[in-house]
Design a protein around this motif. Structure first.
Motif, mmCIF file in Angstrom:
data_model
loop_
_atom_site.group_PDB
_atom_site.id
_atom_site.type_symbol
_atom_site.label_atom_id
_atom_site.label_comp_id
_atom_site.label_asym_id
_atom_site.label_seq_id
_atom_site.Cartn_x
_atom_site.Cartn_y
_atom_site.Cartn_z
ATOM 1 N N UNK A 16 0.836 -1.206 0.000
ATOM 2 C CA UNK A 16 0.000 0.000 0.000
ATOM 3 C C UNK A 16 0.866 1.249 0.000
ATOM 4 N N UNK A 17 1.956 1.220 0.761
ATOM 5 C CA UNK A 17 2.864 2.373 0.792
ATOM 6 C C UNK A 17 3.457 2.636 -0.595
ATOM 7 N N UNK A 18 3.843 1.580 -1.291
ATOM 8 C CA UNK A 18 4.392 1.733 -2.643
ATOM 9 C C UNK A 18 3.356 2.330 -3.588
ATOM 10 N N UNK A 19 2.113 1.833 -3.504
ATOM 11 C CA UNK A 19 1.076 2.306 -4.422
ATOM 12 C C UNK A 19 0.696 3.757 -4.144
ATOM 13 N N UNK A 20 0.607 4.134 -2.877
ATOM 14 C CA UNK A 20 0.279 5.523 -2.545
ATOM 15 C C UNK A 20 1.394 6.456 -3.004
ATOM 16 N N UNK A 21 2.628 6.000 -2.874
ATOM 17 C CA UNK A 21 3.752 6.803 -3.348
ATOM 18 C C UNK A 21 3.694 6.977 -4.865
ATOM 19 N N UNK A 22 3.361 5.912 -5.583
ATOM 20 C CA UNK A 22 3.203 6.010 -7.031
ATOM 21 C C UNK A 22 2.049 6.931 -7.404
ATOM 22 N N UNK A 23 0.991 6.900 -6.595
ATOM 23 C CA UNK A 23 -0.215 7.672 -6.910
ATOM 24 C C UNK A 23 -0.039 9.159 -6.602
ATOM 25 N N UNK A 24 0.636 9.445 -5.495
ATOM 26 C CA UNK A 24 0.747 10.830 -5.054
ATOM 27 C C UNK A 24 2.087 11.478 -5.392
ATOM 28 N N UNK A 25 3.067 10.665 -5.747
ATOM 29 C CA UNK A 25 4.372 11.213 -6.086
ATOM 30 C C UNK A 25 5.331 11.325 -4.930
ATOM 31 N N UNK A 26 4.874 11.016 -3.721
ATOM 32 C CA UNK A 26 5.766 11.058 -2.561
ATOM 33 C C UNK A 26 5.233 10.119 -1.478
ATOM 34 N N UNK A 27 6.142 9.703 -0.600
ATOM 35 C CA UNK A 27 5.744 8.823 0.500
ATOM 36 C C UNK A 27 5.106 9.651 1.607
ATOM 37 N N UNK A 28 3.978 9.149 2.117
ATOM 38 C CA UNK A 28 3.279 9.798 3.231
ATOM 39 C C UNK A 28 2.765 8.700 4.152
ATOM 40 N N UNK A 29 3.437 8.483 5.274
ATOM 41 C CA UNK A 29 3.074 7.421 6.203
ATOM 42 C C UNK A 29 1.675 7.561 6.759
ATOM 43 N N UNK A 30 1.207 8.809 6.941
ATOM 44 C CA UNK A 30 -0.138 9.012 7.466
ATOM 45 C C UNK A 30 -1.185 8.535 6.468
ATOM 46 N N UNK A 31 -0.970 8.813 5.185
ATOM 47 C CA UNK A 31 -1.920 8.354 4.167
ATOM 48 C C UNK A 31 -1.936 6.828 4.089
ATOM 49 N N UNK A 32 -0.785 6.205 4.285
ATOM 50 C CA UNK A 32 -0.730 4.744 4.296
ATOM 51 C C UNK A 32 -1.591 4.191 5.424
ATOM 52 N N UNK A 33 -1.426 4.752 6.624
ATOM 53 C CA UNK A 33 -2.210 4.266 7.766
ATOM 54 C C UNK A 33 -3.693 4.532 7.569
ATOM 55 N N UNK A 34 -4.035 5.679 6.997
ATOM 56 C CA UNK A 34 -5.441 5.982 6.738
ATOM 57 C C UNK A 34 -6.034 5.001 5.728
ATOM 58 N N UNK A 35 -5.280 4.697 4.691
ATOM 59 C CA UNK A 35 -5.763 3.768 3.674
ATOM 60 C C UNK A 35 -6.062 2.403 4.281
ATOM 61 N N UNK A 36 -5.150 1.887 5.074
ATOM 62 C CA UNK A 36 -5.334 0.582 5.702
ATOM 63 C C UNK A 36 -6.518 0.592 6.660
ATOM 64 N N UNK A 37 -6.663 1.657 7.438
ATOM 65 C CA UNK A 37 -7.734 1.724 8.432
ATOM 66 C C UNK A 37 -9.108 1.879 7.783
ATOM 67 N N UNK A 38 -9.146 2.434 6.584
ATOM 68 C CA UNK A 38 -10.421 2.654 5.908
ATOM 69 C C UNK A 38 -10.795 1.497 4.974
ATOM 70 N N UNK A 39 -9.959 0.503 4.897
ATOM 71 C CA UNK A 39 -10.215 -0.624 3.995
ATOM 72 C C UNK A 39 -11.359 -1.492 4.509
ATOM 73 N N UNK A 40 -11.971 -2.201 3.580
ATOM 74 C CA UNK A 40 -12.999 -3.190 3.898
ATOM 75 C C UNK A 40 -12.599 -4.503 3.249
ATOM 76 N N UNK A 41 -12.600 -5.576 4.062
ATOM 77 C CA UNK A 41 -11.966 -6.803 3.586
ATOM 78 C C UNK A 41 -12.763 -8.041 3.956
ATOM 79 N N UNK A 42 -12.583 -9.059 3.120
ATOM 80 C CA UNK A 42 -13.035 -10.407 3.442
ATOM 81 C C UNK A 42 -11.813 -11.275 3.656
#
Length: 458
Positions: A304-330
């Motif tokens: 997820x960190x790699x993909x967010x970095x590719x998407x936004x152009x820079x690494x942001x640890x807070x966005x990584x944690x937000x993405x994981x916390x907002x996920x919905x999974x089976x």
């Protein structure tokens, strides 16, 4: 009002030609993917065919972009970029592709009274007696001292020999009969019979010497190379239809490759999802999800960190944690199906029945819900709506009666990120036995259900 009317997945079901092809494809997948390495190799080849690009070759992560991460050849993740930013969350189906088996020890080869054997160490929760007197095959890899990789599959081709573990004849089993079932066969007694024909000449261990010659001449393997090998003993033979009506599938490793296959079929149909869509194939679930290929290894977080970095152009640890916390999974894993032959261990009102479709389990674990992820009621309700709206036949279940035993899944290791997660798979019979049994209609419903979950825009 009375209790909910029992509905069979067979009722009003029309299996499409595409779904019938999928069942045939699943039989092939089970037959060819008998180890975690083989299973991932097949899935990765399918993914490449459908346009998934290796992560290290990706320059961006735009909507519709397909990406693949291989984890040391034994696990992996597939993703399709959604319309929404990944920081807002994602949809995930997580499975595992390892299965109970016997692993060859690092110093395995020995000879005893004219017979050559390989020592094994069982992997995962097995009933040891079930592995006796069966035709077995040997799968895996050996890395030689120079780093060369030798792939091994012996016992699957009709021209191959098979292997077995000898059993005690009933005529002399008086003492064995008096032991507890768990002690009737010891772990150190699971020794694979390898050969019997001695080399020419005189001396000790002539059978072992002859086996080493075969290994050297045919595979380039020396005895010391077992130290850097991963060789797995699994049942020999193909997965097949079972039952006069061919309504069942019997095969090795359906826990959890049936869910892994369904997850692949679901994600392969996704084109332009609203939410970024992921399917994860983990290793080491059967032994606690440890190791750097198990779910505890945090490769999901790194991905997820790699993909967010590719998407936004820079690494942001807070966005990584937000993405994981907002996920919905089976958490896509099987559960024990209700077996009338062993009804005494099941709570019939809370059991998984073959032929009644997908199974959702709010929690797994054992005794007082230890070692589990207990899904939030709000998320369970959301998944219910998804399945009902898509006309998916589904049921709820626990794994047996309270205090009877229990088991866990990788859901608890997903929940540590704060994401919503619910166990969802199918019931199977003879779970963890060399040959497990599943319903073809439950497989069809699982594929449909997983597709509905990944496509849901809510």
């Amino acid at each position: 009002m009375g209790s909910k009317k029992v509905k069979l997945a067979w009722d009003d079901l029309m299996i499409s030609d595409q779904e019938r092809d999928a069942i045939t494809e699943y039989l092939s997948f089970l037959s060819k993917g008998k180890t975690e390495r083989e299973s991932w190799q097949i899935i990765e080849s399918w993914a490449q065919r459908e346009g998934f690009i290796p992560l290290d070759k990706l320059e961006g992560f735009q909507p519709g972009q397909r990406v693949c991460l291989a984890v040391r050849g034994k696990a992996g993740i597939l993703a399709i970029s959604g319309q929404r930013p990944l920081s807002e969350g994602f949809r995930l189906i997580a499975t595992h592709i390892d299965a109970p088996r016997l692993d060859i020890k690092q110093r395995p080869l020995y000879e005893e009274e004219g017979l050559a054997f390989l020592k094994t160490h069982y992997y995962g929760g097995i009933k040891k007696y079930q592995w006796m007197a069966l035709p077995l095959s040997l799968h895996g890899v050996v890395f030689l001292r120079n780093g060369q990789k030798v792939e091994i599959i012996i016992g699957e081709d009709e021209a191959d020999p098979v292997f077995t573990i000898s059993d005690l004849l009933p005529h002399l089993a008086k003492d064995q009969y008096n032991k507890k079932l768990s002690e009737a066969v010891s772990g150190e007694g699971l020794n694979l019979l390898l050969g019997h024909n001695p080399s020419l000449g005189e001396g000790e261990e002539r059978v072992k010497s002859a086996i080493l010659v075969i290994l050297r001449d045919k595979y380039g393997i020396e005895e010391d190379d077992f130290v850097s090998a991963e060789l797995e003993v699994v049942p020999a033979g193909k997965a097949r239809y079972s039952g006069l009506d061919k309504s069942l599938i019997i095969g090795y490793g359906q826990d959890d490759r049936i869910c892994s296959f369904a997850a692949w079929k679901a994600v392969a149909e996704i084109q332009q999802p609203e939410w970024t869509t992921l399917v994860l194939f983990a290793d080491k679930e059967e032994i606690g999800s440890d190791s750097n290929t198990g779910m505890k290894a945090r490769y999901l977080e790194n991905f997820i960190a790699e993909l967010i970095t590719l998407q936004s152009g820079k690494y942001d640890g807070l966005l990584v944690r937000r993405s994981l916390a907002r996920a919905k999974a089976l958490s896509a894993d099987v559960t024990g199906g209700y077996d009338p032959n062993y009804a005494e261990v099941m709570d019939k009102r809370n059991s998984a029945f073959l032929g009644r479709g997908l199974v959702i389990s709010k929690y797994t674990g054992s005794k007082g819900k230890y070692d589990t992820s207990d899904a939030n009621a709000e998320f369970v309700a959301e998944v219910r709506r998804i399945f009902d709206d898509a006309k998916i036949c589904w049921q709820t279940a626990e794994l047996g009666k309270v205090d009877q035993g229990g088991g866990g899944t990788i859901a608890q290791y997903m929940a540590i990120y704060g994401m919503e997660v619910l166990d969802c798979g199918v019931g199977i019979l003879s779970m963890h036995a060399p040959w497990e049994i599943a319903s073809i209609v439950d497989l069809v419903m699982m594929i449909r259900g997983y597709q509905a979950f990944l496509k849901y825009s809510g």
